[in-house]
Design a protein around this motif. Sequence first.
Motif, short mmCIF file in Angstrom:
data_model
loop_
_atom_site.label_atom_id
_atom_site.label_comp_id
_atom_site.label_asym_id
_atom_site.label_seq_id
_atom_site.Cartn_x
_atom_site.Cartn_y
_atom_site.Cartn_z
N ALA A 1 -23.38 9.89 -5.86
CA ALA A 1 -23.32 10.55 -4.03
C ALA A 1 -21.52 10.76 -4.45
O ALA A 1 -21.52 12.31 -3.51
CB ALA A 1 -24.06 9.83 -2.93
N PRO A 2 -20.83 9.50 -4.61
CA PRO A 2 -19.39 10.11 -3.99
C PRO A 2 -19.10 10.83 -5.70
O PRO A 2 -18.47 11.79 -4.98
CB PRO A 2 -19.06 9.15 -3.99
N VAL A 3 -19.56 11.07 -6.41
CA VAL A 3 -19.39 11.58 -6.92
C VAL A 3 -19.39 13.28 -7.52
O VAL A 3 -18.21 14.24 -7.23
CB VAL A 3 -19.73 11.72 -8.77
N ILE A 4 -20.04 13.53 -6.70
CA ILE A 4 -21.53 15.01 -6.35
C ILE A 4 -20.25 15.89 -4.99
O ILE A 4 -19.65 16.84 -5.11
CB ILE A 4 -22.60 14.59 -5.77
N VAL A 5 -19.82 14.60 -4.40
CA VAL A 5 -18.74 15.29 -2.93
C VAL A 5 -17.86 15.11 -3.93
O VAL A 5 -17.64 16.63 -3.32
CB VAL A 5 -19.08 14.38 -2.33
N ALA A 6 -17.34 14.39 -4.80
CA ALA A 6 -15.34 15.28 -5.21
C ALA A 6 -16.34 15.93 -5.96
O ALA A 6 -14.94 16.86 -5.94
CB ALA A 6 -15.12 13.67 -5.87
N ILE A 7 -17.44 16.46 -6.16
CA ILE A 7 -16.74 17.70 -7.42
C ILE A 7 -17.96 18.50 -6.67
O ILE A 7 -16.42 19.85 -6.98
CB ILE A 7 -18.37 17.69 -8.46
#
Length: 111
Positions: A1-7
């Motif tokens: 989930a944090p990766v998606i937010v960062a993207i």
Amino acid sequence: APVIVAILVVLGVGVGCFLLIRARARYREYSADRGAALITGKPGALASALMTIDGRMDRVPEEDLREEAEMNAFFIIPIKAGFVGKIASTHPSTENRIEKLRELEREMETA
């Protein structure tokens, strides 16, 4: 989930920067028109020149898409007009430039 937010954040910042750069380019065009009108003292003459140039632009082939090349990389169908074409353009429309010059001319006459 944090990766998606960062993207999503990176994409949002990228799009925001792209739009701000385009808006700054349009603002600079208006500033250049205003500066030229103030230097010459004849905003009406500049507006007339813009109309003359714009009238001759009908002879330019419409197939030349170099101006939209950067933004067209993101689309299957090339953009030329519409909302996306308007916000992606680096220059304001000639009609808007002429209207701003006419407003400046009215301001100069009353001052």
